[in-house]
Design a protein around this motif. Structure first.
Motif, PDB file in Angstrom:
ATOM      1  N   SER A  18      34.108  44.352  29.680  1.00  0.00           N
ATOM      2  CA  SER A  18      33.148  43.834  30.663  1.00  0.00           C
ATOM      3  C   SER A  18      33.328  44.546  32.001  1.00  0.00           C
ATOM      4  N   VAL A  20      34.066  47.964  34.780  1.00  0.00           N
ATOM      5  CA  VAL A  20      33.309  49.117  35.275  1.00  0.00           C
ATOM      6  C   VAL A  20      33.284  50.247  34.236  1.00  0.00           C
ATOM      7  N   VAL A  21      34.439  50.624  33.738  1.00  0.00           N
ATOM      8  CA  VAL A  21      34.501  51.753  32.795  1.00  0.00           C
ATOM      9  C   VAL A  21      34.260  51.284  31.365  1.00  0.00           C
ATOM     10  N   THR A  40      37.066  40.504  25.330  1.00  0.00           N
ATOM     11  CA  THR A  40      36.954  39.758  26.589  1.00  0.00           C
ATOM     12  C   THR A  40      37.748  38.470  26.461  1.00  0.00           C
ATOM     13  N   ARG A  41      38.206  37.962  27.631  1.00  0.00           N
ATOM     14  CA  ARG A  41      38.867  36.646  27.619  1.00  0.00           C
ATOM     15  C   ARG A  41      37.835  35.526  27.652  1.00  0.00           C
ATOM     16  N   ASP A  55      43.140  38.361  24.697  1.00  0.00           N
ATOM     17  CA  ASP A  55      43.794  38.501  26.000  1.00  0.00           C
ATOM     18  C   ASP A  55      44.888  39.554  25.861  1.00  0.00           C
ATOM     19  N   LEU A  56      44.884  40.509  26.775  1.00  0.00           N
ATOM     20  CA  LEU A  56      45.894  41.570  26.740  1.00  0.00           C
ATOM     21  C   LEU A  56      47.308  40.988  26.802  1.00  0.00           C
ATOM     22  N   ASN A 145      33.855  52.430  43.545  1.00  0.00           N
ATOM     23  CA  ASN A 145      34.599  51.814  44.652  1.00  0.00           C
ATOM     24  C   ASN A 145      33.708  51.649  45.881  1.00  0.00           C
TER      25      ASN A 145
HETATM   26  N1  NAP Z   1      39.017  51.850  40.909  1.00  0.00           N
HETATM   27  C1  NAP Z   1      39.574  53.039  40.903  1.00  0.00           C
HETATM   28  O1  NAP Z   1      39.287  53.904  41.754  1.00  0.00           O
HETATM   29  C2  NAP Z   1      40.563  53.379  39.821  1.00  0.00           C
HETATM   30  C3  NAP Z   1      41.082  54.682  39.784  1.00  0.00           C
HETATM   31  C4  NAP Z   1      41.985  55.009  38.761  1.00  0.00           C
HETATM   32  C5  NAP Z   1      42.346  54.064  37.817  1.00  0.00           C
HETATM   33  N2  NAP Z   1      41.831  52.788  37.899  1.00  0.00           N
HETATM   34  C6  NAP Z   1      42.259  51.806  36.887  1.00  0.00           C
HETATM   35  O2  NAP Z   1      41.146  51.270  36.213  1.00  0.00           O
HETATM   36  C7  NAP Z   1      41.506  50.006  35.670  1.00  0.00           C
HETATM   37  C8  NAP Z   1      40.392  49.010  35.885  1.00  0.00           C
HETATM   38  O3  NAP Z   1      39.252  49.454  35.171  1.00  0.00           O
HETATM   39  P1  NAP Z   1      37.810  48.907  35.510  1.00  0.00           P
HETATM   40  O4  NAP Z   1      37.549  49.112  36.984  1.00  0.00           O
HETATM   41  O5  NAP Z   1      36.892  49.473  34.507  1.00  0.00           O
HETATM   42  O6  NAP Z   1      38.005  47.350  35.260  1.00  0.00           O
HETATM   43  P2  NAP Z   1      37.348  46.153  36.064  1.00  0.00           P
HETATM   44  O7  NAP Z   1      35.905  46.419  36.322  1.00  0.00           O
HETATM   45  O8  NAP Z   1      38.251  45.816  37.211  1.00  0.00           O
HETATM   46  O9  NAP Z   1      37.433  44.994  34.980  1.00  0.00           O
HETATM   47  C9  NAP Z   1      38.672  44.536  34.509  1.00  0.00           C
HETATM   48  C10 NAP Z   1      38.553  44.387  33.004  1.00  0.00           C
HETATM   49  O10 NAP Z   1      39.828  44.036  32.489  1.00  0.00           O
HETATM   50  C11 NAP Z   1      39.684  42.921  31.639  1.00  0.00           C
HETATM   51  N3  NAP Z   1      40.900  42.120  31.756  1.00  0.00           N
HETATM   52  C12 NAP Z   1      41.578  41.766  32.864  1.00  0.00           C
HETATM   53  N4  NAP Z   1      42.651  41.023  32.541  1.00  0.00           N
HETATM   54  C13 NAP Z   1      42.640  40.892  31.194  1.00  0.00           C
HETATM   55  C14 NAP Z   1      43.474  40.245  30.256  1.00  0.00           C
HETATM   56  N5  NAP Z   1      44.561  39.536  30.629  1.00  0.00           N
HETATM   57  N6  NAP Z   1      43.158  40.327  28.938  1.00  0.00           N
HETATM   58  C15 NAP Z   1      42.046  41.004  28.531  1.00  0.00           C
HETATM   59  N7  NAP Z   1      41.225  41.658  29.374  1.00  0.00           N
HETATM   60  C16 NAP Z   1      41.516  41.595  30.683  1.00  0.00           C
HETATM   61  C17 NAP Z   1      38.459  42.169  32.123  1.00  0.00           C
HETATM   62  O11 NAP Z   1      37.892  41.531  30.994  1.00  0.00           O
HETATM   63  P3  NAP Z   1      37.413  40.002  30.915  1.00  0.00           P
HETATM   64  O12 NAP Z   1      37.359  39.465  32.325  1.00  0.00           O
HETATM   65  O13 NAP Z   1      36.047  40.090  30.269  1.00  0.00           O
HETATM   66  O14 NAP Z   1      38.407  39.342  30.048  1.00  0.00           O
HETATM   67  C18 NAP Z   1      37.569  43.297  32.615  1.00  0.00           C
HETATM   68  O15 NAP Z   1      36.766  43.792  31.568  1.00  0.00           O
HETATM   69  C19 NAP Z   1      42.789  49.565  36.386  1.00  0.00           C
HETATM   70  O16 NAP Z   1      43.874  49.649  35.491  1.00  0.00           O
HETATM   71  C20 NAP Z   1      42.930  50.581  37.501  1.00  0.00           C
HETATM   72  O17 NAP Z   1      44.293  50.858  37.803  1.00  0.00           O
HETATM   73  C21 NAP Z   1      40.956  52.427  38.861  1.00  0.00           C
END
Ligand code: NAP
Length: 286
Positions: A18, A20-21, A40-41, A55-56, A145
């Motif tokens: 759900s 961004v990526v 998804t949770r 859940d992770l 961002n």
């Molecule tokens: N933003 C940046 O510039 C940047 C740059 C480099 C790397 N990153 C990395 O990118 C990652 C974040 O990616 P994103 O931005 O695509 O994500 P995001 O939009 O922040 O969404 C977080 C996702 O993680 C899932 N999630 C969170 N906790 C969870 C759990 N306990 N169990 C299962 N699923 C869980 C959520 O799913 P549900 O809520 O549906 O369960 C949601 O789909 C991070 O690790 C970050 O370090 C970010």
């Protein structure tokens, strides 16, 4: 499990589906005809076609979701606790993992992947030790961002931040997903560490001008001191170590632009999407 060849990859578990990526990975895998299990949770979302609940931090749910899948896209937006169990659960079920890591990770000879203050390097080290075939995507800052400016743009257009002249190469999440899909379904990426950027360096103030053009909403950058920016970051939930690292990085990129990586064109065979492309596509989200 043995590494899968590309023609064996018909079902992929996508964590962070759900997000961004991950949401883009789901779209692009489906478009390529691959069966997707989107984790998804959220029980409500999990009732939709293609989603599974898990859940992770509950490895038994992850293992259940991964059973019978060929490969997994892994995100770890969490503290490191529980990562070993999650990696073991995936390694027991799938032949290949593509991990959304970050550009903060460096490979230290004789030590392995390291990202002080962040979990990404340690998750990569766990994947290495697990023996599963894995690819690390190490993106620089996401174009998405820029959405953190949306509230200030809507409420008058003055965006306050540190490092307006810091020049970065924001990467479009569709490009990160495109590389992920190639690594999940194609040959030659197991063991690769892909640093991902957009095609050009732009200062934050230039990015804001591009957002203003794309949205038609007036916006201007107002520089604030680093200390004030740090307070705002902590108030909005950033862990102190990660906030300090991000501010150090921004300070260092003033007058010393981030370098462009050629990984997106090299892997996808087409140019990386520009920040202008991203701003047009996402204008209505501001
Ligand atoms: N933003 C940046 O510039 C940047 C740059 C480099 C790397 N990153 C990395 O990118 C990652 C974040 O990616 P994103 O931005 O695509 O994500 P995001 O939009 O922040 O969404 C977080 C996702 O993680 C899932 N999630 C969170 N906790 C969870 C759990 N306990 N169990 C299962 N699923 C869980 C959520 O799913 P549900 O809520 O549906 O369960 C949601 O789909 C991070 O690790 C970050 O370090 C970010």
């Amino acid at each position: 499990m043995a590494t899968k060849r590309s023609d064996d990859v018909s079902t992929v578990l996508v964590t962070g589906a759900s997000g961004v990526v991950g949401s883009r990975v789901v779209e692009q895998l489906a478009a390529a005809g691959v069966r997707v299990r989107a984790l998804t949770r959220d029980g409500e979302r999990a009732r939709r076609a293609g989603f599974v609940q898990g859940d992770l931090r509950r490895p038994e749910t992850l293992r259940e979701a991964a059973r019978g899948a060929d490969a997994a896209f892994l995100v770890w937006p969490l503290p490191i606790e529980g990562a070993r169990e999650a990696v073991e659960a995936l390694a027991a079920e799938v032949g290949r993992v593509v991990f959304l890591s970050s550009a903060a990770v460096r490979d230290v000879p004789g030590v392995g992947p390291q990202s002080p203050g962040r979990p990404d390097g340690e998750v990569e080290a766990l994947l290495e030790r697990s023996g599963v075939a894995y690819t690390a995507l190490r993106p620089h800052g996401f174009a998405a961002n820029a959405l953190r400016w949306a509230e200030e743009i809507r409420s008058g257009g003055v965006v306050r931040g540190f490092g307006g002249e810091a020049a970065l190469c924001p990467v479009d999440e569709r490009d990160i997903a495109a590389v992920a899909v190639r690594a999940l379904t194609g040959d030659g990426h197991d063991g690769a560490r892909h640093y991902l950027t957009g095609p050009e360096a732009l200062t934050q103030a230039e990015q804001l001008r591009i957002v203003a053009e794309a949205t038609g909403l007036p916006a201007r950058w107002e520089e604030i001191p680093r200390g004030a920016a740090r307070e705002r970051m902590l108030a909005s939930g950033w862990p102190p170590g990660i906030a300090d690292g991000a501010l150090d990085f921004l300070g260092a990129r003033i007058g010393d632009p981030e370098a462009v990586s050629e990984a997106v064109p090299a892997v996808t065979g087409r140019p990386a999407l520009t920040f202008r492309d991203w701003a047009r596509e996402n204008a209505d989200r501001f």
